[in-house]
Design an enzyme around this catalytic site. Structure first.
Site, PDB file in Angstrom:
ATOM      1  N   PRO A  16       0.856  -1.238  -0.041  1.00  0.00           N
ATOM      2  CA  PRO A  16      -0.038  -0.099  -0.138  1.00  0.00           C
ATOM      3  C   PRO A  16       0.738   1.300   0.036  1.00  0.00           C
ATOM      4  O   PRO A  16       0.150   2.222  -0.033  1.00  0.00           O
ATOM      5  CB  PRO A  16      -0.852  -0.042   1.413  1.00  0.00           C
ATOM      6  N   ASP A  39       3.575   0.911 -11.538  1.00  0.00           N
ATOM      7  CA  ASP A  39       2.782   2.001 -11.436  1.00  0.00           C
ATOM      8  C   ASP A  39       3.373   3.464 -10.859  1.00  0.00           C
ATOM      9  O   ASP A  39       4.455   3.321 -10.449  1.00  0.00           O
ATOM     10  CB  ASP A  39       1.627   1.635 -10.505  1.00  0.00           C
ATOM     11  N   LYS A  61      -0.074   6.150 -14.019  1.00  0.00           N
ATOM     12  CA  LYS A  61      -1.457   6.524 -14.292  1.00  0.00           C
ATOM     13  C   LYS A  61      -1.758   7.800 -13.723  1.00  0.00           C
ATOM     14  O   LYS A  61      -1.628   7.861 -12.188  1.00  0.00           O
ATOM     15  CB  LYS A  61      -2.477   5.589 -14.142  1.00  0.00           C
ATOM     16  N   GLY A  93       0.500  -1.364  -7.377  1.00  0.00           N
ATOM     17  CA  GLY A  93       0.320  -0.861  -6.085  1.00  0.00           C
ATOM     18  C   GLY A  93      -0.729  -1.772  -5.460  1.00  0.00           C
ATOM     19  O   GLY A  93      -1.507  -2.238  -5.942  1.00  0.00           O
ATOM     20  N   GLY A  94      -0.608  -1.975  -3.887  1.00  0.00           N
ATOM     21  CA  GLY A  94      -1.488  -2.800  -3.396  1.00  0.00           C
ATOM     22  C   GLY A  94      -1.433  -4.249  -3.732  1.00  0.00           C
ATOM     23  O   GLY A  94      -0.196  -4.873  -3.881  1.00  0.00           O
ATOM     24  N   ASP A  95      -2.596  -4.760  -4.019  1.00  0.00           N
ATOM     25  CA  ASP A  95      -2.730  -6.120  -4.750  1.00  0.00           C
ATOM     26  C   ASP A  95      -3.159  -5.975  -6.081  1.00  0.00           C
ATOM     27  O   ASP A  95      -4.068  -5.301  -6.308  1.00  0.00           O
ATOM     28  CB  ASP A  95      -3.752  -6.880  -3.648  1.00  0.00           C
ATOM     29  N   THR A 123      -3.311  -5.045   0.280  1.00  0.00           N
ATOM     30  CA  THR A 123      -3.937  -3.988  -0.297  1.00  0.00           C
ATOM     31  C   THR A 123      -4.269  -2.801   0.436  1.00  0.00           C
ATOM     32  O   THR A 123      -4.055  -2.683   1.724  1.00  0.00           O
ATOM     33  CB  THR A 123      -5.475  -4.476  -0.917  1.00  0.00           C
ATOM     34  N   ALA A 124      -4.678  -1.851  -0.198  1.00  0.00           N
ATOM     35  CA  ALA A 124      -4.837  -0.446   0.495  1.00  0.00           C
ATOM     36  C   ALA A 124      -5.472  -0.331   1.730  1.00  0.00           C
ATOM     37  O   ALA A 124      -5.273   0.081   2.934  1.00  0.00           O
ATOM     38  CB  ALA A 124      -5.098   0.642  -0.188  1.00  0.00           C
ATOM     39  N   MET A 176     -10.871   4.933  -4.392  1.00  0.00           N
ATOM     40  CA  MET A 176     -10.967   5.942  -5.290  1.00  0.00           C
ATOM     41  C   MET A 176     -12.023   6.885  -5.306  1.00  0.00           C
ATOM     42  O   MET A 176     -12.795   7.204  -6.132  1.00  0.00           O
ATOM     43  CB  MET A 176     -11.043   5.301  -7.043  1.00  0.00           C
TER      44      MET A 176
HETATM   45  C1  LIG Z   1      -6.534   1.928  -8.885  1.00  0.00           C
HETATM   46  S1  LIG Z   1      -6.804   1.648  -6.961  1.00  0.00           S
HETATM   47  C2  LIG Z   1      -5.498   0.624  -6.873  1.00  0.00           C
HETATM   48  C3  LIG Z   1      -5.756  -0.183  -5.543  1.00  0.00           C
HETATM   49  C4  LIG Z   1      -4.486  -1.282  -5.207  1.00  0.00           C
HETATM   50  N1  LIG Z   1      -4.382  -2.133  -6.379  1.00  0.00           N
HETATM   51  C5  LIG Z   1      -4.584  -1.985  -3.985  1.00  0.00           C
HETATM   52  O1  LIG Z   1      -4.957  -3.046  -3.607  1.00  0.00           O
HETATM   53  O2  LIG Z   1      -4.888  -1.166  -2.815  1.00  0.00           O
HETATM   54  C6  LIG Z   1      -6.122   3.186  -6.254  1.00  0.00           C
HETATM   55  C7  LIG Z   1      -6.888   3.504  -5.071  1.00  0.00           C
HETATM   56  O3  LIG Z   1      -6.354   2.854  -4.070  1.00  0.00           O
HETATM   57  C8  LIG Z   1      -6.328   3.427  -2.742  1.00  0.00           C
HETATM   58  N2  LIG Z   1      -5.015   3.673  -2.243  1.00  0.00           N
HETATM   59  C9  LIG Z   1      -3.697   3.281  -2.852  1.00  0.00           C
HETATM   60  N3  LIG Z   1      -2.657   3.358  -1.990  1.00  0.00           N
HETATM   61  C10 LIG Z   1      -3.338   4.092  -0.902  1.00  0.00           C
HETATM   62  C11 LIG Z   1      -2.678   4.737   0.113  1.00  0.00           C
HETATM   63  N4  LIG Z   1      -1.268   4.495   0.523  1.00  0.00           N
HETATM   64  N5  LIG Z   1      -3.554   5.295   1.179  1.00  0.00           N
HETATM   65  C12 LIG Z   1      -4.732   5.311   0.976  1.00  0.00           C
HETATM   66  N6  LIG Z   1      -5.399   4.875  -0.056  1.00  0.00           N
HETATM   67  C13 LIG Z   1      -4.869   4.195  -1.044  1.00  0.00           C
HETATM   68  C14 LIG Z   1      -6.944   4.828  -3.385  1.00  0.00           C
HETATM   69  O4  LIG Z   1      -8.335   4.894  -3.028  1.00  0.00           O
HETATM   70  C15 LIG Z   1      -6.664   4.937  -4.590  1.00  0.00           C
HETATM   71  O5  LIG Z   1      -7.548   5.834  -5.274  1.00  0.00           O
END
Ligand SMILES: C[S@@+](CC[C@H](N)C(=O)[O-])C[C@H]1O[C@@H](n2cnc3c(N)ncnc32)[C@H](O)[C@@H]1O
Length: 260
Positions: A16, A39, A61, A93-95, A123-124, A176
């Protein structure tokens, strides 16, 4: 431990935000791959783990979800690089399989007959809740949790969410959602979720710039935001928020929460 294989693509979850929240397997693939496509939100510290001679390609992106590198172009690049016999780490990012378009990338690879592996990431939602000390579920008030996209206008035709179901469950984490957060809070209240329900916004979770605001759904519906919010953020709705360290601060004004 497994090293990246020639001709393979690895969809690797980077976690995250904090560089050391990647999995051991993900790090191993990153350290051994010939090419890394990453990313926008991947920490620089993590990219420094790649081989010194690895090719590093940013396919970032805008707006955390809108394409500035076309998704199709990313998929074509993954296929081309793997077919040229290189090992490819697609660092996401995340998963990779949570709102990351990892499903589309996997589909394209499968259709092209390119061998691939998905390496899960934190994941976040789980990263942010751990960092903010908020349980995602709770035996008393959160028997289930929904991870939902808040990317679409809740009143618009692209929004596929069942608002009655979400309001009934009352324990939802929106990704998001920065643009439509107010509208989402209003919609949940309209569909029966009490305005007193606890809520939180967590920005840049697990990084040193992490910020959190804890409020009620009514306050969010009334346009409450984090001032100057620019980073990725999550919108948490549900009484689990009250179990943050067992305390509830009705209006914790833009407190800085130090990342672990
Ligand atoms: C396109 S999605 C990707 C999510 C990613 N695959 C995951 O599993 O966390 C991007 C969204 O994830 C959330 N996000 C990602 N990193 C974050 C962080 N460090 N803190 C808070 N929200 C985060 C936000 O809502 C952001 O708009």
């Amino acid at each position: 431990m497994k090293a990246a294989q020639a001709g393979w693509v690895y969809l690797v979850g980077a976690g995250p935000g904090a560089a050391d929240l990647i999995t051991v397997r993900g790090l191993r693939i990153l350290r051994t791959a010939d090419v890394v496509l990453h990313d926008a939100l991947i920490p620089r510290e993590l990219l420094e783990e790649a081989r010194p001679d690895a090719e590093i390609l940013s396919v970032g992106k805008r707006g955390y979800c809108l394409g500035s590198t076309r998704q199709e172009a990313i998929q074509e690049a993954l296929i081309r690089l793997a077919r040229s016999g290189r090992s490819v780490c697609r660092l996401k990012g995340g998963d990779p399989y949570v709102f990351g378009r990892g499903g589309e990338e996997a589909e394209a690879l499968a259709q092209a007959g390119v061998p691939f592996e998905v390496v899960p990431g934190i994941t976040a939602a789980t990263g942010a809740c751990a960092a903010a000390q908020i349980p995602l579920t709770h035996r008393a008030v959160g028997p289930a949790v929904v991870l939902a996209t808040g990317h679409h206008d809740p009143e618009g035709p692209d929004c596929k969410l069942d608002w009655d179901a979400l309001a009934r469950l009352g324990n939802v984490i929106f990704y998001m959602a920065s643009r439509y957060r107010t509208a989402i809070a209003r919609r949940l209240i309209e569909h029966g979720l009490p305005p007193t329900t606890a809520a939180a916004v967590i920005e840049k979770a697990t990084t040193p710039e992490q910020r959190i605001v804890v409020a009620t759904l009514a306050e969010i519906a009334d346009d409450l935001t984090l001032p100057g919010e620019v980073g990725p953020s999550l919108f948490l709705v549900g009484e689990c928020v009250r179990h943050r360290q067992g305390l509830y601060r009705p209006w914790e004004s833009f407190a800085e929460v130090t990342a672990p």
